[in-house]
Design an enzyme around this catalytic site. Structure first.
Site, PDB file in Angstrom:
ATOM      1  N   ASP A   1      10.450 -20.271  83.265  1.00 53.20           N
ATOM      2  CA  ASP A   1      11.868 -20.088  83.580  1.00 53.20           C
ATOM      3  C   ASP A   1      12.544 -19.237  82.512  1.00 53.20           C
ATOM      4  OD1 ASP A   1      14.185 -20.345  85.011  1.00 53.20           O
ATOM      5  OD2 ASP A   1      14.665 -22.353  84.291  1.00 53.20           O
TER       6      ASP A   1
ATOM      7  N   ASN B   1      12.464 -20.240  96.341  1.00 45.45           N
ATOM      8  CA  ASN B   1      12.668 -18.894  95.777  1.00 45.45           C
ATOM      9  C   ASN B   1      12.868 -17.810  96.843  1.00 45.45           C
ATOM     10  OD1 ASN B   1      10.520 -19.414  92.867  1.00 45.45           O
ATOM     11  ND2 ASN B   1      12.733 -19.590  93.038  1.00 45.45           N
TER      12      ASN B   1
HETATM   13  C1  FPP Z   1      11.974 -18.207  87.025  1.00 51.20           C
HETATM   14  O1  FPP Z   1      12.840 -17.461  86.201  1.00 51.20           O
HETATM   15  C2  FPP Z   1      10.778 -17.417  87.318  1.00 51.20           C
HETATM   16  C3  FPP Z   1      10.328 -17.134  88.576  1.00 51.20           C
HETATM   17  C4  FPP Z   1      11.022 -17.605  89.786  1.00 51.20           C
HETATM   18  C5  FPP Z   1       9.146 -16.295  88.801  1.00 51.20           C
HETATM   19  C6  FPP Z   1       7.970 -16.489  87.869  1.00 51.20           C
HETATM   20  C7  FPP Z   1       6.944 -15.494  88.188  1.00 51.20           C
HETATM   21  C8  FPP Z   1       6.372 -14.654  87.312  1.00 51.20           C
HETATM   22  C9  FPP Z   1       6.628 -14.669  85.855  1.00 51.20           C
HETATM   23  C10 FPP Z   1       5.408 -13.639  87.855  1.00 51.20           C
HETATM   24  C11 FPP Z   1       4.027 -13.788  87.334  1.00 51.20           C
HETATM   25  C12 FPP Z   1       3.262 -14.866  87.930  1.00 51.20           C
HETATM   26  C13 FPP Z   1       1.968 -14.745  88.312  1.00 51.20           C
HETATM   27  C14 FPP Z   1       1.262 -15.894  88.889  1.00 51.20           C
HETATM   28  C15 FPP Z   1       1.271 -13.465  88.204  1.00 51.20           C
HETATM   29  P1  FPP Z   1      14.305 -17.113  86.731  1.00 51.20           P
HETATM   30  O2  FPP Z   1      14.262 -15.785  87.396  1.00 51.20           O
HETATM   31  O3  FPP Z   1      14.821 -18.206  87.585  1.00 51.20           O
HETATM   32  O4  FPP Z   1      15.109 -17.032  85.404  1.00 51.20           O
HETATM   33  P2  FPP Z   1      16.687 -17.300  85.212  1.00 51.20           P
HETATM   34  O5  FPP Z   1      16.880 -18.770  85.425  1.00 51.20           O
HETATM   35  O6  FPP Z   1      16.927 -16.882  83.804  1.00 51.20           O
HETATM   36  O7  FPP Z   1      17.404 -16.461  86.219  1.00 51.20           O
END
Ligand code: FPP
Length: 235
Positions: free
Chosen positions: A15, A63
């Site tokens: 996250d 998501n």
């Molecule tokens: C949450 O951060 C993250 C995600 C929803 C996506 C995670 C996926 C990756 C890092 C891609 C790589 C994964 C693989 C398996 C290759 P957020 O966007 O919610 O962060 P925020 O809360 O700061 O907005």
């Protein structure tokens, strides 16, 4: 020197990618790209130190509510890193499994997922669960449906159903429950991650944003975990 206490099964909610990008005036996709690099680094590190099970929350059933542009950028990262996993994880004897309904993804991603599952057969190293289109509630609903089918077919009676009958129908069937779940970026929520399996999991919220997360942060988490007094409801 005393042997250090590592969790047998570690879960990570990646996250903070969006906030990391925002702080730098970059698009959210740049945060995910940076987060994906850290994903690879952490998998390799956990494999090297002998962790047995690692579960990574990559994409939740919720998501899909994100703008299509962001979803597409995530899917393209999954393709890049799963292709990379075929070389760099599987040659380390890692067994890659997927948690969630991956049937909804495009054929290219589904093919990669199948290739990885096939290539993982016979591997005996760390189990890497990648949660993709995963939700803890959806997973429990799926298990209940499977169980209802078995009741309907007379394979089990309602009064015979026990916790183990639910557990054995989850995506994580046969795996130990997570001992530790780390959530970087300071958010204090489970976000539908491993709801059934985390009944007695130690939770650790860390302030570091996922793209800034390093092996030193992971080691700090292991040190904190080692000092926790786990009682599983006893005294
Ligand atoms: C949450 O951060 C993250 C995600 C929803 C996506 C995670 C996926 C990756 C890092 C891609 C790589 C994964 C693989 C398996 C290759 P957020 O966007 O919610 O962060 P925020 O809360 O700061 O907005």
């Amino acid at each position: 020197m005393a042997e250090r206490v590592l969790p047998q099964h570690l879960g990570i909610i990646m996250d903070g990618n969006g906030r990391w990008a925002k702080k730098r005036g970059l698009p959210r996709s740049a945060g995910h790209a940076a987060g994906a690099k850290v994903f690879k680094q952490m998998v390799l590190y956990c494999g090297d130190i002998g962790l047995k099970y690692l579960t990574i929350y990559a994409f939740s059933t919720e998501n899909w509510k994100r703008p299509q542009k962001e979803v597409l950028s995530l899917v393209s990262l999954f393709k890049i890193y799963l292709k990379d996993a075929l070389d760099n994880f599987l040659n380390r004897n890692i067994q890659v499994r997927f948690l969630g309904d991956t049937s909804v993804f495009d054929p290219q991603l589904r093919k990669l997922i199948d290739e990885i599952k096939e290539a993982s057969v016979g591997h005996t190293g760390m189990v890497l669960n990648i949660a993709l289109n995963y939700g803890g509630r959806a997973e429990i609903v799926r298990a209940v449906r499977l169980l209802a089918q078995d009741v309907q077919q007379g394979k089990i009676k309602p009064e015979e159903i026990e916790e183990a009958d639910i557990a054995s129908r989850l995506y994580t069937a046969g795996e130990p429950d997570p001992d530790l779940i780390i959530r970087p970026s300071g958010e204090q929520r489970t976000s539908n991650f491993m709801l059934w399996q985390s009944a007695y999991t130690e939770y650790l919220v860390m302030d570091t944003l996922w793209p800034d997360f390093t092996p030193a942060d992971l080691e700090r988490a292991f040190d904190i975990y080692a000092k926790r007094d786990r009682r599983f409801g006893g005294i």
